[in-house]
Design a protein around this motif. Structure first.
Motif, PDB file in Angstrom:
ATOM      1  N   PHE A   1       0.001  -4.771   5.916  1.00  0.00           N
ATOM      2  CA  PHE A   1       0.793  -3.771   6.627  1.00  0.00           C
ATOM      3  C   PHE A   1       2.248  -4.005   6.271  1.00  0.00           C
ATOM      4  N   GLU A   2       3.056  -2.971   6.414  1.00  0.00           N
ATOM      5  CA  GLU A   2       4.482  -3.173   6.189  1.00  0.00           C
ATOM      6  C   GLU A   2       5.284  -2.242   7.080  1.00  0.00           C
TER       7      GLU A   2
ATOM      8  N   TYR B   1       4.999   1.450  11.005  1.00  0.00           N
ATOM      9  CA  TYR B   1       4.317   0.538  10.070  1.00  0.00           C
ATOM     10  C   TYR B   1       3.292   1.323   9.295  1.00  0.00           C
ATOM     11  N   ARG B   2       3.087   0.888   8.057  1.00  0.00           N
ATOM     12  CA  ARG B   2       2.014   1.467   7.251  1.00  0.00           C
ATOM     13  C   ARG B   2       0.937   0.407   7.132  1.00  0.00           C
ATOM     14  N   LEU B   3      -0.297   0.794   7.519  1.00  0.00           N
ATOM     15  CA  LEU B   3      -1.412  -0.150   7.523  1.00  0.00           C
ATOM     16  C   LEU B   3      -2.369   0.223   6.390  1.00  0.00           C
ATOM     17  N   HIS B   4      -2.722  -0.803   5.595  1.00  0.00           N
ATOM     18  CA  HIS B   4      -3.602  -0.555   4.451  1.00  0.00           C
ATOM     19  C   HIS B   4      -4.991  -1.094   4.761  1.00  0.00           C
ATOM     20  N   TYR B   5      -6.016  -0.199   4.569  1.00  0.00           N
ATOM     21  CA  TYR B   5      -7.408  -0.580   4.835  1.00  0.00           C
ATOM     22  C   TYR B   5      -8.194  -0.545   3.548  1.00  0.00           C
ATOM     23  N   ARG B   6      -9.071  -1.498   3.402  1.00  0.00           N
ATOM     24  CA  ARG B   6      -9.913  -1.497   2.214  1.00  0.00           C
ATOM     25  C   ARG B   6     -11.102  -2.410   2.457  1.00  0.00           C
TER      26      ARG B   6
END
Lengths: 792, 338
Positions: free
Chosen positions: A733-734, A756-761
């Motif tokens: 996240f950032e 915040y930008r949350l990255h899912y993978r």
């Protein structure tokens, strides 16, 4: 030391040797020639000429046209501007081709009148002007004779003798060395040995360790007056001032043979002479008029009255010296121990030609010959009679002995490039003699030759290193821990230069006043800074406990030069004690950074923006890419916005803004941000990881969230909550946006909107939108619940 | 039919030729090839063409379609090229570059790094030691007599503890040999301190580079070869190097090294750049006494050592006239090393 070539020539034949050749000869013998001064008339084309006629120049009021007789069979016409001569005077005439030190005389026309040479003033031909205008030569000077022959010329060498070669500190010693090197004979000294008698009545040595050997010769009925011309000329040739005939003789002998002597006025001395250590607190008034407080470490020449007559081997006393009124003298010739002279001379800041030689080591066996020469000269010049024998006390110490030359080691060291025969010849030329048992007896004047290696040094020195062939080989060695640190530091340096930083070098000794700028890794307590005992100045009194003070001083200097963008760094050691001085003399290395002013230089395409703390933070992050960096607020004395720098689970340094008050003092238009990082930790964190991750096989998705949070809630708190979140699909996240509104119009002044930008993978499949949404909702629910904040 | 096709083709090509923007071109394409376009409509007429003419008319239609499509594509390319050219027109390449701050390494770092690189090629490894030293490592073990002038408190910075700031990096020789038996082949760059007033040629804190090689059968030839190679690498392969006999307490024989400097517009002159010599046996004796062994027995090993002033080398390299420039950190000076 000044060496006169004319003086040297009384001991060794140097004819045909140019100053350059002598320079080279001495240089390669280990004697540094610092200057060569040619005294007197240089050119043979400067001759005695008589002025036969002088008429007014037709075209110039101030010039005359002369006809001179330079002994050429016909007159020579020369135009001249001087006025101090009359027809019939003899003057120096520079013939065409005469070299006046880079300026060569030729035939010319002056204002349309032919002039075939130049009539010269004394200063123009290397002599001293006695009057304004042409030099008027004696009437009996022979016409046509080179002027050089009328005046003694000389070459003065200014040489630096290394401390191991006191034997070279005289003209005879220097001549002896040159004779050795040039392989020419040394003229024998004409000195008759003195009759001596040990006398404990006349001389008492109470401090034999300082003065093991002391002699006195009494000369009655001398007439103290001005020295004869030759003696004055000798002393003046090396820059000494003549005083009177007796003192001049002792000075002459010192520079002739290298052994200092001293003459007392016998009337001022109450026999016996007592050589003793000074009493603590005793004082001595020297020849130079100054009073010196003595200690028991000083060696005094005293007498039965207890008076301090002389400071042994260093300087005579004001009261006991030879004056015009002196009729009887006592001539001292002695040997003083080098270390004692050195200590006294240094402590009293009193040095003389005498102390210079004794502290380097005079030849103990040189005392009596020096006395003999001085006595002969005094009798010749000042008259008088020697009364009785020369009285002695103690014995000259034996400082030299037989030394072994290990030929196998000589061969090893020189690659067998110098033959044994040649080595032996060199030692013999240096005055050593082979003993029956294969050793080399060293003469008394070479006390520096004590060991095998000393003999090797002499052989190589005389032979020259040119004779030893160069060899190119070496053993392989592994790199060291220092190598690895050095390489890591160079990588950091290059990276910082790439980031626009200029590397600084500042002085490691700083002022006490600069300690307020220190940003140490651990706070300094009283007793933690390290002060030198005797600083040169208060500006350089303390070893820097931090590199930041140097950078702030450098920034200040650049601000005075109107620098608008400052990015500086320095790497190097800092020094401190710890625990209030309990742990002593710690040395470690750190990296200090300073930024201030424009983020980028101003240009037509960029409006200047001031660098802020996040610039410096990003730069520190750039040094350790991939290692999360945190600034943990922590009070830093004398700074604002202080923080510890955390990375890789440890505290690696300090971060701060220069306090606004200090910034005003520095007169900086923009805030200054500084950091100091421990290099040992930084090097490890900056190393490229050997643990390389595979690239993901499946695409990920991201979702943004904006939290509605109290303005005071730190990003670190939110990150901490993310850290506690158990959501396997969330990979990173950032923070992408921050909105506050101090006016309270769009958002309450005590709130902030932080996005915040949350990255899912997932590692094994492409996630469906549904899966991502579910994970995102779970994440938001957790964070908002943890922190008691809402989402927008 | 044939005439009609010819007419449509001619009209279409004429219209395309005059289309001077992408909008006009697209309108034309729709008008000709669109659902109700002229060519599409006449193509629908194929149904009514007698069977024996179908092949011929079909071919004609194809030819017309191809010609029109080609014309559209070519026009498209032409318009794109014109648009691209227009987009780039008027850009002034001669405007100055966007400013980017570029930093620099300090000249001392540059000269030190060059020296280290050369010496590493020759197999030297780096070593270091403390700058706050004791008399043993700075003087005693280096055969410096107790009353040597260098040990005076007027020349050396002492601390109340009796320790001192090292006056040369030679103390690293001692530190290294204490810890490591031969072979020793090290270089040690570092600061040294002397109580010199700061002026144009002196700093009280300056930088040196020390070297030491101790092994079996190290000779004067090795010393000479190593340093000749080093200075030729530093100053150019044609550089003349000379060794002048000198005196240092810790080496014997000792030499000072000069290189002949050819500065532009000046007569070549010899410049002193370093001191060197064969390690004095007294130094080895002090080490062995400290180690309580005989690793450095002069019967077993010999060695050479050298030392040079890095500030001085930097001054020579760049013709720097005032040594203080090296510690003032004026960005106008530093920038020149970017």
């Amino acid at each position: 030391m000044n060496v006169s070539l004319n003086w040297l020539a009384t001991h060794v034949d140097l004819k045909g040797k140019s100053p350059d050749e002598l320079d080279k000869l001495l240089t390669f013998a280990g004697v540094e020639v610092e200057g060569i001064e040619i005294k007197g008339v240089r050119s043979d084309k400067i001759v005695v000429a008589q002025i036969m006629e002088a008429v007014q120049h037709p075209n110039a009021d101030k010039l005359k046209v002369t006809q001179v007789d330079a002994g050429e069979g016909q007159l020579r016409q020369i135009v001249c501007g001087a006025r101090n001569y009359k027809v019939g005077d003899k003057v120096p005439c520079c013939l065409p081709g005469a070299d006046l030190g880079g300026f060569v005389i030729g035939e010319t026309k002056m204002r349309g009148v032919e002039s075939r040479g130049m009539l010269a003033a004394a200063s123009e031909i290397g002599l001293t002007d006695a009057e304004d205008g042409l030099m008027i030569l004696p009437a009996d000077a022979e016409i046509g004779k080179p002027v050089r022959e009328l005046f003694e010329s000389d070459i003065l060498l200014e040489v630096e003798v290394t401390p191991n070669r006191p034997d070279l500190l005289s003209h005879y010693g220097m001549a002896r060395e040159m004779a050795t090197l040039l392989e020419v004979p040394l003229h024998p000294l004409n000195i008759t040995a003195l009759e001596t008698r040990a006398s404990s009545d006349a001389i008492r040595i109470d401090s034999p360790e300082a003065c093991p050997f002391y002699t006195l010769t009494r000369i009655r009925g001398v007439k103290v007056s001005e020295s004869p011309a030759w003696l004055k000329a000798r002393l003046e040739s090396i820059g000494l001032r003549p005083i009177n005939n007796v003192v001049d003789v002792t000075n002459f002998v010192l520079h002739e043979l290298g052994h200092p002597l001293h003459a007392f006025d016998a009337a001022k001395v109450h026999s016996p002479i007592i050589v003793r250590q000074a009493a603590d607190g005793e004082s001595f008034i020297a020849l130079d008029g100054a009073t010196y407080p003595l200690t028991s470490d000083d060696c005094l020449i005293s007498d039965s009255s207890g008076a301090a007559l002389a400071l042994g081997g260093i300087m005579g006393g004001a009261e006991s010296g030879v004056t015009e009124a002196t009729t009887d003298i006592l001539l001292e010739a002695a040997y003083f121990t080098p270390s004692r002279i050195r200590r006294s001379s240094r402590r009293l800041a009193l040095s003389s030609d005498s102390s210079y030689r004794f502290e380097r080591g005079a030849n103990p066996e040189g005392a009596l010959p020096a006395a003999a020469l001085a006595i002969r000269l005094i009798l010749e010049i000042a008259g008088g009679n020697v009364e009785g024998d020369t009285l002695t006390a103690g014995n000259p110490p034996q400082l030299t002995g037989p030394v072994a030359l290990d030929l196998a080691k000589l061969d090893q060291l020189t690659g067998a490039s110098i033959s044994h025969q040649e080595a032996a010849t060199i030692l013999e030329r240096l005055g050593l003699t082979a003993t029956a048992d294969g050793l080399w007896q060293v003469p008394a004047f070479r006390a520096d030759l004590q060991r095998h290696i000393d003999l090797v040094e002499e052989i190589v020195r005389v032979k020259g290193l040119d004779a030893v062939p160069s060899r190119f080989q070496g053993t392989f060695v592994p790199s060291s821990a220092v190598d690895h640190d050095y390489d890591a530091d160079m990588r950091l340096r290059h990276r910082l230069a790439g980031l626009g930083f200029h590397e600084c070098q500042t002085i490691k000794l700083i002022a006490d006043a600069q300690l307020i700028d220190a940003l140490p890794l651990k706070p300094l307590q009283p007793g933690d800074s390290i002060r030198v005992a005797l600083p040169l100045s208060e500006d350089h009194a303390v070893l820097r406990p931090s590199l930041v003070p140097g950078l702030i001083a450098s920034a200040e200097r650049n601000l005075r030069q109107q620098a608008s963008s400052i990015r500086l760094f320095e790497m190097g050691r800092f020094f401190r004690n710890a625990g209030g001085g309990k742990a002593k003399d710690l040395e470690a290395e750190s990296l200090a950074l300073l930024i201030s002013g424009n983020r980028q230089p101003e240009s037509w395409t960029q409006k200047p923006a001031k660098a802020d703390l996040f610039d410096l933070k990003s730069i520190i992050q750039a040094l350790i890419p991939g290692v999360p960096l945190q600034l943990v607020p922590k009070e830093k004395a004398n700074f604002a916005l202080g923080a510890d720098i955390h990375a890789g689970g440890q505290n690696i340094g300090s971060f701060a803004m220069v306090s606004p008050a200090r910034q005003r003092e520095i007169d900086s238009p923009a805030p200054l941000f500084v950091a100091e990082l421990e290099l040992a930790k930084l090097r490890k964190l900056a190393a490229v990881s050997t643990d390389i991750a595979d690239l993901p096989q499946f695409p990920g998705s991201s979702r943004d969230v904006t939290f509605d949070a109290p303005a005071a809630l730190a990003n670190a708190e939110i990150e901490k909550a993310f850290g506690k979140l158990q959501q396997p699909l969330l990979v990173s996240f950032e923070c992408v946006d921050l909105f506050t509104d101090p006016s309270g119009e769009k958002l309450a002044a005590d709130r902030k909107a932080i996005t915040y930008r949350l990255h899912y993978r997932a590692a094994d499949r492409t996630l469906t939108a549904n899966e991502v949404d579910t994970a995102h909702q779970q994440a938001l629910a957790f964070i908002t619940q943890q922190l008691g904040i809402g989402c927008r | 039919m044939k005439e009609k096709i010819d007419a449509i083709q001619a009209e279409a090509l004429a219209r395309l030729a005059t289309a001077d923007d992408t909008r006009a071109l697209e309108d034309a394409r729709v008008a000709i090839l669109g659902k109700k376009g002229s060519l599409t409509e006449i193509s629908a007429g194929m149904r009514d063409v007698p069977k024996e003419q179908k092949a011929e008319i079909g071919q004609l239609l194809n030819t017309a379609r191809n010609a029109i499509t080609a014309a559209i594509e070519s026009k498209q390319a032409e318009l794109q090229a014109a648009a691209d050219a227009k987009a780039l027109a008027g850009i002034d390449l001669t405007l100055p570059a966007r400013a980017l701050s570029h930093g620099s390494l300090h000249p001392l770092t540059l000269i030190r790094h060059q020296a280290i690189e050369v010496l590493r090629r020759m197999g030297f490894a780096l070593a270091d030691g403390p700058e706050i030293e004791d008399e043993f490592h700075c003087f005693d073990a280096l055969n410096t007599p107790a009353d040597h002038p260098a040990r005076n408190e007027k020349d050396t910075f002492y601390f109340d503890s009796g320790k001192l700031l090292r006056t040369h990096t030679s103390s690293v020789q001692i530190r290294t040999m204490e810890a490591q038996a031969p072979p020793v082949r090290i270089i040690a760059p570092g600061s040294a301190y002397r109580r010199d007033e700061i002026d144009a040629t002196h700093l009280s804190v300056f930088n040196q580079l020390e070297g030491l090689y101790v092994d079996r059968d190290v000779s004067l030839g090795d010393l000479k070869g190593t340093l000749e190679y080093f200075f030729r690498e530093m100053f150019g392969s044609e550089t003349e190097v000379r060794f002048r006999p000198h005196f240092f307490p810790f080496t014997e024989p000792s030499f000072e090294i000069d290189v002949k400097l050819h500065a532009k517009g000046q007569a070549p002159k010899w410049i002193e750049v370093a001191g060197c010599g064969m390690v004095d046996p007294a130094v080895f004796a002090a080490i062995d006494a400290k180690r309580s062994d005989s690793s450095f027995s002069p019967d077993q090993v010999t060695g050479f050592a050298f030392g040079m002033g890095l500030d001085r080398l930097a001054m020579i390299r760049w013709g720097i006239k005032d040594i203080r420039l090296l510690i003032e950190n004026d960005i106008r000076f530093l920038k020149q090393f970017a």
